[in-house]
Design a protein around this motif. Structure first.
Motif, short mmCIF file in Angstrom:
data_model
loop_
_atom_site.label_atom_id
_atom_site.label_comp_id
_atom_site.label_asym_id
_atom_site.label_seq_id
_atom_site.Cartn_x
_atom_site.Cartn_y
_atom_site.Cartn_z
N ILE A 1 0.84 -1.20 0.00
CA ILE A 1 0.00 0.00 0.00
C ILE A 1 0.87 1.25 0.00
O ILE A 1 0.35 2.36 -0.14
N SER A 2 2.18 1.08 0.12
CA SER A 2 3.12 2.21 0.05
C SER A 2 3.70 2.38 -1.35
O SER A 2 4.59 3.23 -1.56
N THR A 3 3.24 1.60 -2.31
CA THR A 3 3.75 1.69 -3.69
C THR A 3 3.58 3.11 -4.21
O THR A 3 2.48 3.67 -4.15
N PRO A 4 4.65 3.73 -4.72
CA PRO A 4 4.52 5.07 -5.28
C PRO A 4 3.53 5.10 -6.43
O PRO A 4 3.45 4.16 -7.23
N ARG A 5 2.78 6.16 -6.52
CA ARG A 5 1.73 6.29 -7.55
C ARG A 5 2.28 6.02 -8.95
O ARG A 5 1.65 5.34 -9.75
N ARG A 6 3.46 6.56 -9.25
CA ARG A 6 4.00 6.43 -10.61
C ARG A 6 4.25 4.97 -11.00
O ARG A 6 4.18 4.63 -12.18
N ASP A 7 4.50 4.10 -10.01
CA ASP A 7 4.79 2.71 -10.31
C ASP A 7 3.58 1.97 -10.87
O ASP A 7 3.73 0.97 -11.58
N PHE A 8 2.38 2.45 -10.54
CA PHE A 8 1.17 1.80 -11.06
C PHE A 8 0.99 2.05 -12.55
O PHE A 8 0.18 1.38 -13.20
N TYR A 9 1.72 3.03 -13.08
CA TYR A 9 1.55 3.40 -14.49
C TYR A 9 2.81 3.15 -15.31
O TYR A 9 2.83 3.45 -16.51
N ALA A 10 3.83 2.59 -14.69
CA ALA A 10 5.10 2.37 -15.39
C ALA A 10 4.94 1.38 -16.54
O ALA A 10 4.18 0.41 -16.45
N GLY A 11 5.67 1.63 -17.60
CA GLY A 11 5.70 0.70 -18.72
C GLY A 11 4.41 0.57 -19.49
O GLY A 11 4.18 -0.45 -20.17
N GLY A 12 3.55 1.57 -19.41
CA GLY A 12 2.30 1.53 -20.16
C GLY A 12 1.28 0.55 -19.62
O GLY A 12 0.38 0.11 -20.35
N ILE A 13 1.38 0.22 -18.33
CA ILE A 13 0.46 -0.74 -17.72
C ILE A 13 -0.99 -0.30 -17.85
O ILE A 13 -1.90 -1.13 -18.02
N ALA A 14 -1.22 1.01 -17.78
CA ALA A 14 -2.59 1.52 -17.80
C ALA A 14 -3.34 1.11 -19.06
O ALA A 14 -4.57 1.03 -19.05
N ARG A 15 -2.64 0.83 -20.14
CA ARG A 15 -3.30 0.46 -21.39
C ARG A 15 -4.01 -0.88 -21.29
O ARG A 15 -4.86 -1.21 -22.11
N HIS A 16 -3.65 -1.66 -20.28
CA HIS A 16 -4.29 -2.97 -20.08
C HIS A 16 -5.48 -2.88 -19.12
O HIS A 16 -6.09 -3.90 -18.81
N HIS A 17 -5.76 -1.69 -18.65
CA HIS A 17 -6.84 -1.47 -17.68
C HIS A 17 -7.88 -0.52 -18.27
O HIS A 17 -7.64 0.14 -19.28
N CYS A 18 -9.01 -0.44 -17.60
CA CYS A 18 -9.88 0.72 -17.77
C CYS A 18 -9.17 1.87 -17.06
O CYS A 18 -8.91 1.79 -15.85
N THR A 19 -8.81 2.91 -17.80
CA THR A 19 -8.05 4.02 -17.24
C THR A 19 -8.73 4.60 -16.00
O THR A 19 -8.07 4.86 -14.98
N HIS A 20 -10.03 4.78 -16.07
CA HIS A 20 -10.76 5.43 -14.98
C HIS A 20 -10.84 4.52 -13.76
O HIS A 20 -10.70 4.98 -12.62
N LEU A 21 -11.04 3.23 -13.97
CA LEU A 21 -11.12 2.28 -12.86
C LEU A 21 -9.76 2.11 -12.20
O LEU A 21 -9.65 2.02 -10.97
N LEU A 22 -8.70 2.08 -13.01
CA LEU A 22 -7.35 2.00 -12.45
C LEU A 22 -7.05 3.24 -11.62
O LEU A 22 -6.51 3.13 -10.51
N ASP A 23 -7.38 4.42 -12.14
CA ASP A 23 -7.15 5.65 -11.37
C ASP A 23 -7.85 5.58 -10.02
O ASP A 23 -7.28 5.96 -8.99
N LEU A 24 -9.09 5.09 -10.02
CA LEU A 24 -9.86 5.00 -8.79
C LEU A 24 -9.21 4.03 -7.81
O LEU A 24 -9.11 4.31 -6.60
N ALA A 25 -8.74 2.89 -8.31
CA ALA A 25 -8.08 1.90 -7.45
C ALA A 25 -6.78 2.45 -6.88
O ALA A 25 -6.47 2.24 -5.70
N VAL A 26 -6.01 3.13 -7.71
CA VAL A 26 -4.74 3.70 -7.25
C VAL A 26 -4.98 4.75 -6.17
O VAL A 26 -4.26 4.81 -5.16
N MET A 27 -5.99 5.58 -6.35
CA MET A 27 -6.32 6.56 -5.31
C MET A 27 -6.75 5.86 -4.02
O MET A 27 -6.37 6.28 -2.92
N ALA A 28 -7.53 4.80 -4.15
CA ALA A 28 -7.97 4.07 -2.96
C ALA A 28 -6.78 3.49 -2.22
O ALA A 28 -6.69 3.58 -0.98
N ILE A 29 -5.84 2.91 -2.95
CA ILE A 29 -4.63 2.36 -2.31
C ILE A 29 -3.84 3.47 -1.62
O ILE A 29 -3.32 3.30 -0.52
#
Length: 244
Positions: free
Chosen positions: A84-112
């Motif tokens: 839960i201490s993962t830096p925000r930028r790490d959730f988006y490294a390497g274009g990972i967001a393209r494999h997600h719903c961008t909006h749902l991933l953003d919401l999950a990252v904020m929740a974490i």
């Protein structure tokens, strides 16, 4: 980056309204619940944690633009086991967001990001007026208090002067992560995302129900629903824009 052109009928009322996005986050001792609502989307996400790592993630797609979007909920399971201490930028490294719903991933990252905070409730509300010819002021409030207010034109900030020329699309995360503290960055990111989706008000996607999602080639590979192997079986839902 915003798509330059989408293959939907044009909205004759563009220029008379705004895009609104509301994001609520409710932190409990071992769980954070998030809810996202805007003119075009509605979704929920909850993360459970043990104080150190994410132990479970649940998502719900309520109002979405394509029939493929609900499949992105399963992609959230890749977050289970992360600190839960993962830096925000790490959730988006390497274009990972393209494999997600961008909006749902953003919401999950904020929740974490709120998992280590005391039990609290936060409500963000962002507003981006339709941009026709003149620059427009875009604003985000947290629990009713303004956090960011920028005058923007064609994807760049004009005011405040210390941010003049900063982009809202490509390159946003790089400069924003240096310019803002954690709370300001969260708000600024929601505001930039709201600007990004505001292009949708130029069109009438409700008149495209049933059309193949691949009819919008500029969206290809931007997210889960438009990823290769998924987009070919996807269709537009024809969801009507909701005025908030």
């Amino acid at each position: 980056m915003r798509p330059k052109q989408l293959n939907f009928p044009l909205n004759p009322y563009y220029g008379t309204g705004s895009t609104i996005r509301r994001v609520s986050l409710r932190a409990l001792p071992d769980r954070v619940d998030g809810h996202l609502l805007d003119n075009f989307h509605e979704m929920r996400c909850s993360i459970t944690h043990d104080g150190a790592i994410v132990t479970a993630v649940a998502g719900q797609s309520i109002r979405i633009p394509t029939t493929a979007c609900p499949g992105a909920v399963g992609q959230l399971q890749s977050l289970v086991g992360l600190s839960i201490s993962t830096p925000r930028r790490d959730f988006y490294a390497g274009g990972i967001a393209r494999h997600h719903c961008t909006h749902l991933l953003d919401l999950a990252v904020m929740a974490i990001g709120h998992a280590q905070r005391p039990s609290t409730e936060i409500l963000y509300e962002a507003e981006v007026p339709d941009e026709v010819e003149l620059p427009v002021p875009i604003t985000i409030w947290r629990n009713g208090r303004p956090v960011c207010r920028w005058l923007v034109r064609q994807g760049a900030i004009l005011e405040p002067l210390e941010l003049r020329g900063r982009p809202l699309g490509v390159g946003f995360a790089g400069w924003a992560s240096r310019a803002f503290d954690q709370d300001q960055l969260e708000a600024a990111t929601i505001l930039a995302r709201t600007w990004l989706i505001a292009v949708g008000r130029r069109y009438l996607p409700s008149q495209a129900e049933g059309r193949p999602a691949r009819d919008n080639p500029q969206m290809l590979d931007r997210c889960y629903a438009y990823s290769r192997g998924v987009v070919d079986a996807a269709a537009m839902t024809g969801e009507k824009e909701v005025q908030l």
